[in-house]
Design an enzyme around this catalytic site. Structure first.
Site, PDB file in Angstrom:
ATOM      1  N   CYS A 144      34.779 -21.326 -27.788  1.00  0.00           N
ATOM      2  CA  CYS A 144      35.370 -21.803 -26.534  1.00  0.00           C
ATOM      3  C   CYS A 144      36.823 -21.302 -26.440  1.00  0.00           C
ATOM      4  CB  CYS A 144      35.326 -23.323 -26.470  1.00  0.00           C
ATOM      5  SG  CYS A 144      33.669 -24.022 -26.715  1.00  0.00           S
ATOM      6  N   ARG A 173      38.607 -39.547 -14.679  1.00  0.00           N
ATOM      7  CA  ARG A 173      39.636 -39.709 -15.697  1.00  0.00           C
ATOM      8  C   ARG A 173      40.595 -38.531 -15.737  1.00  0.00           C
ATOM      9  NH1 ARG A 173      36.782 -40.448 -20.488  1.00  0.00           N
ATOM     10  NH2 ARG A 173      36.727 -42.645 -19.965  1.00  0.00           N
ATOM     11  N   CYS A 197      35.305 -25.555 -36.122  1.00  0.00           N
ATOM     12  CA  CYS A 197      34.130 -25.433 -35.257  1.00  0.00           C
ATOM     13  C   CYS A 197      33.690 -23.963 -35.166  1.00  0.00           C
ATOM     14  CB  CYS A 197      34.449 -25.982 -33.872  1.00  0.00           C
ATOM     15  SG  CYS A 197      33.036 -25.929 -32.744  1.00  0.00           S
TER      16      CYS A 197
END
Length: 345
Positions: free
Chosen positions: A80, A283, A76
Protein backbone atom coordinates in the site's frame (compact mmCIF):
# COMPACT_ATOMS: atom_id res chain seq x y z
CA UNK A 1 -30.47 -10.80 9.83
CA UNK A 2 -33.05 -8.14 9.42
CA UNK A 3 -32.85 -6.08 6.24
CA UNK A 4 -31.96 -2.46 6.75
CA UNK A 5 -31.80 0.90 5.04
CA UNK A 6 -34.57 0.10 2.59
CA UNK A 7 -36.88 2.79 3.92
CA UNK A 8 -34.96 5.84 5.05
CA UNK A 9 -36.63 8.37 7.31
CA UNK A 10 -37.66 11.31 5.10
CA UNK A 11 -35.69 14.52 5.39
CA UNK A 12 -37.32 17.71 6.56
CA UNK A 13 -37.40 21.12 4.91
CA UNK A 14 -35.32 20.35 1.82
CA UNK A 15 -36.09 23.61 0.03
CA UNK A 16 -33.82 24.64 -2.80
CA UNK A 17 -32.69 21.13 -3.83
CA UNK A 18 -34.51 18.04 -5.08
CA UNK A 19 -35.65 15.58 -2.48
CA UNK A 20 -32.88 13.09 -1.71
CA UNK A 21 -35.07 10.18 -2.68
CA UNK A 22 -35.21 11.56 -6.22
CA UNK A 23 -31.42 11.62 -6.46
CA UNK A 24 -31.06 7.86 -6.46
CA UNK A 25 -32.42 5.43 -9.00
CA UNK A 26 -35.42 3.19 -8.43
CA UNK A 27 -33.29 0.52 -6.74
CA UNK A 28 -31.99 3.02 -4.22
CA UNK A 29 -28.48 3.05 -5.70
CA UNK A 30 -26.34 6.12 -6.22
CA UNK A 31 -24.71 6.51 -9.62
CA UNK A 32 -21.26 8.06 -9.89
CA UNK A 33 -22.78 10.91 -11.90
CA UNK A 34 -25.29 11.64 -9.14
CA UNK A 35 -22.55 11.69 -6.52
CA UNK A 36 -20.44 13.95 -8.75
CA UNK A 37 -23.42 16.29 -8.99
CA UNK A 38 -23.41 16.58 -5.20
CA UNK A 39 -19.70 17.43 -5.23
CA UNK A 40 -20.39 20.12 -7.83
CA UNK A 41 -23.04 21.96 -5.80
CA UNK A 42 -22.16 25.42 -4.49
CA UNK A 43 -20.49 24.80 -1.14
CA UNK A 44 -23.24 26.58 0.83
CA UNK A 45 -25.93 24.42 -0.82
CA UNK A 46 -23.95 21.23 -0.23
CA UNK A 47 -23.38 22.12 3.42
CA UNK A 48 -27.07 22.97 3.85
CA UNK A 49 -28.11 19.63 2.41
CA UNK A 50 -25.57 17.76 4.54
CA UNK A 51 -26.74 19.61 7.68
CA UNK A 52 -30.37 18.73 7.03
CA UNK A 53 -29.45 15.10 6.53
CA UNK A 54 -27.38 15.07 9.68
CA UNK A 55 -30.08 16.67 11.82
CA UNK A 56 -32.74 14.31 10.48
CA UNK A 57 -30.80 11.13 11.24
CA UNK A 58 -28.75 12.25 14.25
CA UNK A 59 -31.03 14.68 16.10
CA UNK A 60 -28.91 14.43 19.25
CA UNK A 61 -25.97 15.85 17.32
CA UNK A 62 -23.42 13.94 19.39
CA UNK A 63 -19.88 13.02 18.40
CA UNK A 64 -18.55 9.51 18.96
CA UNK A 65 -15.05 9.21 20.42
CA UNK A 66 -13.02 6.19 19.32
CA UNK A 67 -9.50 5.21 20.32
CA UNK A 68 -7.27 3.25 17.96
CA UNK A 69 -4.44 1.06 19.24
CA UNK A 70 -1.86 -0.68 17.06
CA UNK A 71 -1.68 -4.11 18.67
CA UNK A 72 0.83 -5.37 16.08
CA UNK A 73 2.90 -2.76 14.25
CA UNK A 74 4.96 -2.92 11.06
CA UNK A 75 6.38 -5.75 8.97
CA UNK A 76 3.36 -5.93 6.66
CA UNK A 77 4.02 -7.72 3.31
CA UNK A 78 1.56 -5.52 1.40
CA UNK A 79 2.65 -2.63 -0.86
CA UNK A 80 0.00 0.00 0.00
CA UNK A 81 1.67 3.19 -1.25
CA UNK A 82 0.47 5.30 1.68
CA UNK A 83 1.47 2.95 4.49
CA UNK A 84 4.64 3.26 6.58
CA UNK A 85 3.99 -0.21 8.02
CA UNK A 86 4.84 -1.93 4.72
CA UNK A 87 8.05 -3.90 5.23
CA UNK A 88 9.34 -2.99 1.76
CA UNK A 89 9.48 0.76 2.50
CA UNK A 90 12.29 2.46 4.39
CA UNK A 91 10.40 4.35 7.11
CA UNK A 92 10.87 4.96 10.81
CA UNK A 93 8.29 2.30 11.69
CA UNK A 94 9.86 -0.80 13.24
CA UNK A 95 8.18 -4.18 13.22
CA UNK A 96 6.87 -5.32 16.59
CA UNK A 97 5.20 -8.52 17.71
CA UNK A 98 1.59 -8.73 18.87
CA UNK A 99 1.03 -6.94 22.16
CA UNK A 100 0.31 -8.88 25.33
CA UNK A 101 -3.27 -9.08 26.54
CA UNK A 102 -2.62 -7.05 29.69
CA UNK A 103 -0.99 -4.22 27.70
CA UNK A 104 -4.05 -3.99 25.49
CA UNK A 105 -6.45 -3.99 28.43
CA UNK A 106 -4.49 -1.24 30.18
CA UNK A 107 -4.72 0.88 27.01
CA UNK A 108 -8.46 0.20 26.80
CA UNK A 109 -8.96 1.25 30.43
CA UNK A 110 -7.10 4.49 29.75
CA UNK A 111 -9.19 5.12 26.64
CA UNK A 112 -12.43 4.65 28.55
CA UNK A 113 -11.21 6.91 31.35
CA UNK A 114 -10.46 9.60 28.75
CA UNK A 115 -14.02 9.38 27.41
CA UNK A 116 -13.83 7.02 24.46
CA UNK A 117 -16.84 4.90 23.54
CA UNK A 118 -15.17 2.57 21.08
CA UNK A 119 -11.81 0.80 21.27
CA UNK A 120 -10.30 -0.22 17.96
CA UNK A 121 -7.45 -2.72 17.65
CA UNK A 122 -5.33 -2.73 14.50
CA UNK A 123 -2.74 -5.27 13.40
CA UNK A 124 -0.42 -4.96 10.39
CA UNK A 125 -1.20 -8.30 8.82
CA UNK A 126 -2.15 -9.18 5.26
CA UNK A 127 -4.46 -11.69 6.87
CA UNK A 128 -4.35 -13.19 10.37
CA UNK A 129 -3.53 -16.81 11.06
CA UNK A 130 -5.93 -18.85 13.14
CA UNK A 131 -3.51 -18.71 16.10
CA UNK A 132 -3.62 -14.90 15.81
CA UNK A 133 -7.41 -14.95 15.91
CA UNK A 134 -7.28 -16.90 19.19
CA UNK A 135 -5.13 -14.19 20.79
CA UNK A 136 -7.26 -11.35 19.43
CA UNK A 137 -10.50 -12.93 20.62
CA UNK A 138 -9.11 -12.86 24.17
CA UNK A 139 -8.45 -9.13 23.73
CA UNK A 140 -11.97 -8.57 22.42
CA UNK A 141 -13.51 -10.35 25.38
CA UNK A 142 -11.38 -8.36 27.80
CA UNK A 143 -12.24 -5.00 26.22
CA UNK A 144 -15.94 -5.89 26.08
CA UNK A 145 -15.82 -6.70 29.79
CA UNK A 146 -14.77 -3.08 30.38
CA UNK A 147 -18.02 -1.90 28.79
CA UNK A 148 -16.55 -0.53 25.56
CA UNK A 149 -17.63 -1.05 21.98
CA UNK A 150 -15.03 -3.11 20.15
CA UNK A 151 -13.61 -2.83 16.65
CA UNK A 152 -10.72 -4.65 14.97
CA UNK A 153 -8.81 -4.29 11.71
CA UNK A 154 -6.61 -7.28 11.04
CA UNK A 155 -6.53 -7.58 7.25
CA UNK A 156 -8.46 -10.03 5.10
CA UNK A 157 -10.70 -12.51 6.89
CA UNK A 158 -11.96 -15.97 6.01
CA UNK A 159 -15.56 -16.75 6.92
CA UNK A 160 -14.61 -18.93 9.90
CA UNK A 161 -12.32 -16.21 11.27
CA UNK A 162 -15.07 -13.61 11.02
CA UNK A 163 -17.39 -15.98 12.87
CA UNK A 164 -14.84 -16.48 15.64
CA UNK A 165 -14.48 -12.72 16.11
CA UNK A 166 -18.25 -12.30 16.24
CA UNK A 167 -18.59 -15.05 18.83
CA UNK A 168 -15.98 -13.27 20.95
CA UNK A 169 -18.24 -10.21 20.97
CA UNK A 170 -16.64 -7.97 18.32
CA UNK A 171 -19.06 -5.20 17.39
CA UNK A 172 -17.35 -3.74 14.29
CA UNK A 173 -14.77 -4.94 11.81
CA UNK A 174 -12.85 -2.34 9.84
CA UNK A 175 -11.76 -3.12 6.30
CA UNK A 176 -11.44 -0.08 4.06
CA UNK A 177 -12.00 0.02 0.31
CA UNK A 178 -9.36 2.79 0.34
CA UNK A 179 -10.38 4.39 -2.98
CA UNK A 180 -12.31 3.79 -6.20
CA UNK A 181 -11.86 0.55 -8.08
CA UNK A 182 -10.32 2.24 -11.13
CA UNK A 183 -7.71 4.09 -9.04
CA UNK A 184 -7.01 1.20 -6.70
CA UNK A 185 -4.15 -0.36 -8.71
CA UNK A 186 -2.35 2.98 -8.67
CA UNK A 187 -2.02 2.55 -4.92
CA UNK A 188 -1.98 -1.19 -4.16
CA UNK A 189 -0.97 -4.26 -6.19
CA UNK A 190 -0.69 -6.98 -3.55
CA UNK A 191 -4.41 -7.21 -2.75
CA UNK A 192 -7.32 -6.95 -5.18
CA UNK A 193 -10.45 -4.84 -4.81
CA UNK A 194 -12.57 -7.98 -4.77
CA UNK A 195 -10.51 -9.29 -1.85
CA UNK A 196 -11.69 -6.30 0.15
CA UNK A 197 -15.31 -6.81 -0.84
CA UNK A 198 -15.08 -10.51 0.04
CA UNK A 199 -13.86 -9.69 3.55
CA UNK A 200 -16.72 -7.22 4.02
CA UNK A 201 -19.15 -9.93 2.90
CA UNK A 202 -17.68 -12.40 5.40
CA UNK A 203 -18.03 -9.81 8.18
CA UNK A 204 -21.68 -9.17 7.29
CA UNK A 205 -22.46 -12.88 7.06
CA UNK A 206 -21.05 -13.38 10.55
CA UNK A 207 -23.45 -10.75 11.91
CA UNK A 208 -21.03 -7.94 12.70
CA UNK A 209 -21.29 -4.29 11.78
CA UNK A 210 -18.95 -2.88 9.15
CA UNK A 211 -16.51 -0.01 9.49
CA UNK A 212 -15.39 0.83 5.96
CA UNK A 213 -14.05 3.98 4.34
CA UNK A 214 -10.83 5.09 2.73
CA UNK A 215 -8.18 7.71 2.10
CA UNK A 216 -8.52 10.83 -0.02
CA UNK A 217 -5.73 13.00 -1.36
CA UNK A 218 -3.69 10.16 -2.89
CA UNK A 219 -3.78 11.74 -6.35
CA UNK A 220 -7.25 10.57 -7.33
CA UNK A 221 -9.62 12.78 -9.33
CA UNK A 222 -12.93 14.14 -8.03
CA UNK A 223 -14.71 11.60 -10.24
CA UNK A 224 -12.73 8.83 -8.57
CA UNK A 225 -13.62 10.22 -5.12
CA UNK A 226 -17.26 10.20 -6.23
CA UNK A 227 -16.92 6.60 -7.46
CA UNK A 228 -15.38 5.57 -4.13
CA UNK A 229 -18.27 7.09 -2.13
CA UNK A 230 -20.85 5.67 -4.52
CA UNK A 231 -19.38 2.20 -4.04
CA UNK A 232 -19.57 2.57 -0.26
CA UNK A 233 -23.13 3.94 -0.37
CA UNK A 234 -24.25 1.10 -2.62
CA UNK A 235 -23.03 -1.67 -0.36
CA UNK A 236 -26.08 -3.51 0.95
CA UNK A 237 -26.32 -2.30 3.61
CA UNK A 238 -23.85 0.54 3.56
CA UNK A 239 -21.33 0.66 6.45
CA UNK A 240 -22.48 1.74 9.88
CA UNK A 241 -19.14 3.49 10.34
CA UNK A 242 -17.33 5.37 7.55
CA UNK A 243 -13.81 6.60 8.35
CA UNK A 244 -12.56 9.27 5.94
CA UNK A 245 -8.79 9.67 6.11
CA UNK A 246 -6.84 12.62 4.70
CA UNK A 247 -3.54 11.29 3.38
CA UNK A 248 -0.61 11.88 5.71
CA UNK A 249 2.45 11.62 3.46
CA UNK A 250 5.21 9.66 5.19
CA UNK A 251 8.86 9.80 4.18
CA UNK A 252 9.97 6.55 2.58
CA UNK A 253 6.57 5.66 1.10
CA UNK A 254 5.73 6.13 -2.60
CA UNK A 255 3.24 8.90 -1.68
CA UNK A 256 5.73 10.85 0.43
CA UNK A 257 5.69 13.81 -1.98
CA UNK A 258 1.99 13.77 -2.82
CA UNK A 259 0.49 17.27 -3.02
CA UNK A 260 -2.12 17.81 -0.28
CA UNK A 261 -5.80 17.76 -1.21
CA UNK A 262 -7.49 21.15 -1.08
CA UNK A 263 -9.09 21.45 2.40
CA UNK A 264 -12.47 22.52 0.98
CA UNK A 265 -12.48 19.42 -1.24
CA UNK A 266 -12.02 17.35 1.90
CA UNK A 267 -14.98 19.15 3.50
CA UNK A 268 -17.03 18.39 0.38
CA UNK A 269 -16.07 14.72 0.69
CA UNK A 270 -17.37 14.61 4.26
CA UNK A 271 -20.62 16.32 3.22
CA UNK A 272 -21.21 13.92 0.33
CA UNK A 273 -20.51 10.93 2.58
CA UNK A 274 -23.12 12.24 5.04
CA UNK A 275 -25.76 12.71 2.33
CA UNK A 276 -25.23 9.37 0.61
CA UNK A 277 -24.94 7.34 3.85
CA UNK A 278 -27.28 9.21 6.21
CA UNK A 279 -27.40 6.68 9.05
CA UNK A 280 -23.64 6.10 9.20
CA UNK A 281 -21.20 7.52 11.70
CA UNK A 282 -18.86 9.51 9.44
CA UNK A 283 -15.48 9.62 11.14
CA UNK A 284 -12.69 12.15 10.78
CA UNK A 285 -9.69 9.87 10.87
CA UNK A 286 -6.03 10.30 9.88
CA UNK A 287 -4.86 13.76 8.86
CA UNK A 288 -6.90 15.84 11.31
CA UNK A 289 -3.76 17.39 12.75
CA UNK A 290 -2.78 18.70 9.33
CA UNK A 291 -6.28 20.03 8.59
CA UNK A 292 -6.35 22.38 11.57
CA UNK A 293 -9.21 23.56 13.77
CA UNK A 294 -11.17 25.62 11.24
CA UNK A 295 -11.38 22.85 8.64
CA UNK A 296 -12.29 20.31 11.31
CA UNK A 297 -15.10 22.62 12.43
CA UNK A 298 -16.39 22.76 8.85
CA UNK A 299 -16.26 18.96 8.70
CA UNK A 300 -18.45 18.71 11.79
CA UNK A 301 -20.87 21.14 10.11
CA UNK A 302 -20.78 18.91 7.04
CA UNK A 303 -21.96 15.93 9.08
CA UNK A 304 -18.91 14.27 10.58
CA UNK A 305 -19.91 12.82 13.94
CA UNK A 306 -17.07 10.57 15.00
CA UNK A 307 -13.35 11.08 15.56
CA UNK A 308 -10.33 9.04 16.46
CA UNK A 309 -9.42 10.37 19.85
CA UNK A 310 -6.00 10.39 21.50
CA UNK A 311 -2.40 11.20 20.69
CA UNK A 312 -1.64 8.37 18.25
CA UNK A 313 -3.35 6.48 15.45
CA UNK A 314 -1.63 3.38 14.10
CA UNK A 315 1.65 5.13 13.30
CA UNK A 316 0.77 8.81 12.78
CA UNK A 317 0.18 11.64 15.21
CA UNK A 318 -3.33 12.73 16.17
CA UNK A 319 -4.56 15.86 18.00
CA UNK A 320 -4.19 15.37 21.71
CA UNK A 321 -7.29 14.51 23.69
CA UNK A 322 -7.34 17.81 25.55
CA UNK A 323 -7.22 19.76 22.27
CA UNK A 324 -10.13 17.69 20.97
CA UNK A 325 -12.19 18.33 24.09
CA UNK A 326 -11.51 22.05 23.81
CA UNK A 327 -12.51 22.15 20.14
CA UNK A 328 -15.73 20.20 20.71
CA UNK A 329 -16.61 22.45 23.65
CA UNK A 330 -15.99 25.62 21.65
CA UNK A 331 -18.23 24.27 18.87
CA UNK A 332 -20.93 23.34 21.39
CA UNK A 333 -20.79 19.67 20.40
CA UNK A 334 -21.54 17.00 22.96
CA UNK A 335 -20.02 13.55 22.92
CA UNK A 336 -21.81 10.25 22.65
CA UNK A 337 -22.33 8.88 26.16
CA UNK A 338 -23.56 5.37 25.46
CA UNK A 339 -21.04 2.54 25.12
CA UNK A 340 -23.58 0.43 23.25
CA UNK A 341 -22.83 -0.20 19.58
CA UNK A 342 -25.23 1.39 17.09
CA UNK A 343 -25.88 -1.69 15.00
CA UNK A 344 -28.05 -1.17 11.94
CA UNK A 345 -28.26 -4.77 10.71
Amino acid sequence: MQATQTAEKPLTQVKSQKDLHKEVDASGAWSVAQVEALFALPLSDLMFKAQETHRAYFPDGDVELATLLSIKTGGCPEDCSYCPQAARYDTDVKANKLMDLEEVLEAAKAAKAAGSNRFCMGAAWREPKDRDIEKVTAMIKGVKALGLETCATLGMLEANQAQALQEAGLDFYNHNLDTSEDFYRSVISTRGYQDRLDTISNVRAAGMSVCCGGIVGMGESREQRAAFLARLANLSPYPESVPINHLVPVAGTPLADQKPLDPLEFVRTIAVARITMPRARVRLSAGRQELGRAVQAMCFQAGANSIFYGEQLLTTANPEAEQDRELLAELGLKTKQSHKAEVLI
